[in-house]
Structures are given as structure tokens and as C-alpha cells.
Design an enzyme around this catalytic site. Structure first.
Site, PDB file in Angstrom:
ATOM      1  N   ASP A  12      61.379  24.805  13.969  1.00  0.00           N
ATOM      2  CA  ASP A  12      60.133  24.043  13.954  1.00  0.00           C
ATOM      3  C   ASP A  12      58.954  24.943  13.577  1.00  0.00           C
ATOM      4  OD1 ASP A  12      58.540  21.844  14.199  1.00  0.00           O
ATOM      5  OD2 ASP A  12      58.502  21.830  16.388  1.00  0.00           O
ATOM      6  N   GLY A  15      55.414  23.462   8.886  1.00  0.00           N
ATOM      7  CA  GLY A  15      54.162  22.831   8.450  1.00  0.00           C
ATOM      8  C   GLY A  15      52.944  23.596   8.962  1.00  0.00           C
ATOM      9  N   ARG A  16      52.996  23.989  10.255  1.00  0.00           N
ATOM     10  CA  ARG A  16      51.865  24.732  10.833  1.00  0.00           C
ATOM     11  C   ARG A  16      51.691  26.083  10.141  1.00  0.00           C
ATOM     12  NH1 ARG A  16      53.883  23.365  16.721  1.00  0.00           N
ATOM     13  NH2 ARG A  16      55.439  22.364  15.414  1.00  0.00           N
ATOM     14  N   ASN A  60      63.521  12.408   9.816  1.00  0.00           N
ATOM     15  CA  ASN A  60      62.688  13.074   8.798  1.00  0.00           C
ATOM     16  C   ASN A  60      62.467  12.217   7.539  1.00  0.00           C
ATOM     17  OD1 ASN A  60      63.892  16.447   9.537  1.00  0.00           O
ATOM     18  ND2 ASN A  60      62.041  15.398  10.243  1.00  0.00           N
ATOM     19  N   ARG A 178      64.498  27.186  20.093  1.00  0.00           N
ATOM     20  CA  ARG A 178      63.524  26.308  19.447  1.00  0.00           C
ATOM     21  C   ARG A 178      62.266  27.119  19.165  1.00  0.00           C
ATOM     22  NH1 ARG A 178      62.111  20.078  19.565  1.00  0.00           N
ATOM     23  NH2 ARG A 178      60.449  20.246  18.061  1.00  0.00           N
ATOM     24  N   LEU A 185      64.151  18.290  22.851  1.00  0.00           N
ATOM     25  CA  LEU A 185      65.432  18.428  22.138  1.00  0.00           C
ATOM     26  C   LEU A 185      65.408  17.722  20.785  1.00  0.00           C
ATOM     27  CD1 LEU A 185      68.158  18.006  24.916  1.00  0.00           C
ATOM     28  CD2 LEU A 185      67.373  20.100  23.821  1.00  0.00           C
TER      29      LEU A 185
HETATM   30  C1  FPP Z   1      60.348  21.536  10.948  1.00  0.00           C
HETATM   31  O1  FPP Z   1      59.063  22.014  10.658  1.00  0.00           O
HETATM   32  C2  FPP Z   1      61.264  21.825   9.855  1.00  0.00           C
HETATM   33  C3  FPP Z   1      61.922  20.892   9.102  1.00  0.00           C
HETATM   34  C4  FPP Z   1      61.792  19.444   9.336  1.00  0.00           C
HETATM   35  C5  FPP Z   1      62.786  21.266   7.977  1.00  0.00           C
HETATM   36  C6  FPP Z   1      63.581  22.503   8.164  1.00  0.00           C
HETATM   37  C7  FPP Z   1      63.916  23.033   6.838  1.00  0.00           C
HETATM   38  C8  FPP Z   1      63.953  24.355   6.507  1.00  0.00           C
HETATM   39  C9  FPP Z   1      63.780  25.452   7.468  1.00  0.00           C
HETATM   40  C10 FPP Z   1      64.146  24.790   5.116  1.00  0.00           C
HETATM   41  C11 FPP Z   1      65.372  24.357   4.442  1.00  0.00           C
HETATM   42  C12 FPP Z   1      66.590  24.629   5.174  1.00  0.00           C
HETATM   43  C13 FPP Z   1      67.642  25.270   4.658  1.00  0.00           C
HETATM   44  C14 FPP Z   1      68.910  25.349   5.414  1.00  0.00           C
HETATM   45  C15 FPP Z   1      67.564  25.936   3.367  1.00  0.00           C
HETATM   46  P1  FPP Z   1      57.853  20.992  10.558  1.00  0.00           P
HETATM   47  O2  FPP Z   1      57.673  20.646   9.117  1.00  0.00           O
HETATM   48  O3  FPP Z   1      58.083  19.847  11.485  1.00  0.00           O
HETATM   49  O4  FPP Z   1      56.679  21.900  11.058  1.00  0.00           O
HETATM   50  P2  FPP Z   1      55.367  21.414  11.845  1.00  0.00           P
HETATM   51  O5  FPP Z   1      55.841  20.833  13.154  1.00  0.00           O
HETATM   52  O6  FPP Z   1      54.613  22.689  12.020  1.00  0.00           O
HETATM   53  O7  FPP Z   1      54.670  20.422  10.955  1.00  0.00           O
END
Ligand code: FPP
Length: 230
Positions: A12, A15-16, A60, A178, A185
Site C-alpha cells: 500500500d 499513490g501517496r 481495484n 502491510r 486486511l
Molecule cells: C496500493 O497502493 C497498490 C496497488 C493497488 C497496486 C499494487 C501494484 C504494484 C505494487 C505494482 C505492480 C505490481 C507488480 C507485481 C509488478 P495505492 O495506489 O492504494 O496507494 P495509496 O493508498 O497511497 O493511494
């Protein structure tokens, strides 16, 4: 030091990480893919047998279409780019989730990489894609019902459920990490995490590296796992 057999990660904070730098969100995901690379390598070095990363949840899809599309492009690039390294490091790729609902190109790239790395024997890197714990349990219940209808269902016990989950070939995670500080979770491995130790770090996923993994394992070693006993 005890090395967990299976580590699961909720990645997680991409985005931040991007927002803090005034970058588009996809830049955070790109940097997050670098963390996947580094942490996989650390797992190979440390002898972690299974690493499951939550790369795309069934929820997502609610994100803007452009971000969803960019995530799948990133995933395909990651698979293509990483394949030689996965082979060199003896990493076996696997995936869990409703994979048949992923874009065709993504499914093909995934299937090819899974087939090519199938005989590798170091860490198994399991990508959770279009995954959620509840969807997995629904699919398992449907499989149970199909077996019941066919007259092939035995006792309904823990093993009967576990055997029908996407994770049937793998042991339950010993350690869940996490990133970015949230204490939830998020529909990840709901059945499998029953006795898993949880490590939450404030670090954002794109900033999470090998040293952070080692620190999480060191903390895991201080825990006493009792599995409900004394
Ligand atoms: C959560 O961060 C992350 C995701 C929904 C996507 C995870 C994907 C990757 C790490 C990259 C691709 C993966 C592979 C295996 C190559 P968020 O966007 O929810 O962050 P935020 O809560 O800060 O907005």
C-alpha cells in the site's frame, strides 16, 4: 533466526508516494514494481519459500479506467522484463485470483512466465491478481457444491476448504506485512491469515526495500506463536 516460510504483503501507499512528489499515480506503481523486484531478491537470499503480493484486488476495478489499464500494462512489462532475472534467481512465478477475468494479453504473458519458471526451486513469487478473500471463499463454496452434486464430496472440514482455495498448493503465510500504516486486511487471504503474525510499517511501498524486509523478519522472530494454545 527463523525465516518465515511464507510472507504475504499488502503493498500500500503507491499513490501517496507519487502525490508527495507531484507525480501521476502510475509513477508510484512503477516504483512499487521496483520494490517487488528487490523484495523478491531478498526472499531468495534469505530462503523464504513463498512470497505472495497483493497486486490487484477485485475492488481495484473501481479505480479510474486509465489507472486500471496502466496497472495491467505495468504488470505485463514487469513480467516480460523480469523473466530473465526470475530464471537467473531460480524464482518460480505463480498467480492467484479470478485470472480468467484479466485482459487477454495479461493472461497470456502470465501463463507463459508461469510455464517457463515452473521448474524453478527457490522462492515462489505468487501474484494476487483480481483477487479478494471473499471471492476466493465463494469460489471454494461453489467447488464444494459441485462436488456434492456429483456425489464426490467427503467431510466438510478445514482441509476440504483449504484444498478448494486458490492457495491450495501453498502453506498459510507466517508473516503478513502491510505498508503505509493502515491497520486493515482489505479482503486479503481471509482464511489463510488466521494465525499469521502481522507487521505494519509506516513506510510507503515504493520506499520498502531489502532492509525493511529484514527488519520485519527480525520483529517476527520476537513473536511467540501459540496458535490458540498456551
Ligand atoms: C496500493 O497502493 C497498490 C496497488 C493497488 C497496486 C499494487 C501494484 C504494484 C505494487 C505494482 C505492480 C505490481 C507488480 C507485481 C509488478 P495505492 O495506489 O492504494 O496507494 P495509496 O493508498 O497511497 O493511494
Amino acid at each position: 533466526m527463523t525465516v518465515p516460510r511464507h510472507i504475504a504483503i499488502i503493498m500500500d501507499g503507491n499513490g501517496r508516494w507519487a502525490r508527495e512528489r507531484n507525480l501521476p499515480r502510475i509513477k508510484g506503481h512503477e516504483q512499487g514494481a521496483e520494490s517487488v523486484r528487490a523484495v523478491t531478491e531478498a526472499c531468495v537470499e534469505l530462503g523464504v519459500e513463498f512470497l505472495t503480493v497483493y497486486a490487484f484486488s477485485t475492488e481495484n476495478w473501481k479505480r479510474p479506467a486509465a489507472e486500471v489499464a496502466a496497472l495491467f500494462v505495468l504488470l505485463e512489462h514487469f513480467i516480460a522484463q523480469e523473466l530473465p532475472t526470475l530464471m537467473k534467481n531460480n524464482v518460480r512465478l505463480a498467480a492467484i485470483g479470478r485470472l480468467h477475468e484479466l485482459p487477454d494479453t495479461c493472461q497470456r504473458a502470465l501463463a507463459e512466465a508461469i510455464a517457463q519458471t515452473a521448474a524453478n526451486t527457490a522462492t515462489t513469487l505468487i501474484l494476487a491478481l483480481n483477487y479478494s478473500g471473499r471471492a476466493e471463499i465463494i469460489d471454494a463454496v461453489q467447488a464444494l457444491c459441485a462436488d456434492a452434486a456429483a456425489g464426490t464430496l467427503g467431510d466438510i472440514d478445514q482441509d476440504a476448504i483449504s484444498a478448494r482455495l486458490y492457495t491450495a498448493p501453498y502453506p498459510d503465510p507466517d508473516l503478513l506485512i502491510r505498508t503505509s500504516g493502515e491497520m486493515r486486511l482489505s479482503n486479503f487471504l481471509l482464511w489463510q491469515l488466521s494465525y499469521t503474525e502481522i507487521h505494519v510499517t509506516e513506510k510507503l511501498w515504493p520506499d520498502f526495500g531489502k532492509d525493511d524486509l529484514r527488519a520485519a523478519i527480525a520483529e517476527f522472530n520476537k513473536r511467540q506463536r501459540r496458535y490458540g494454545g498456551l
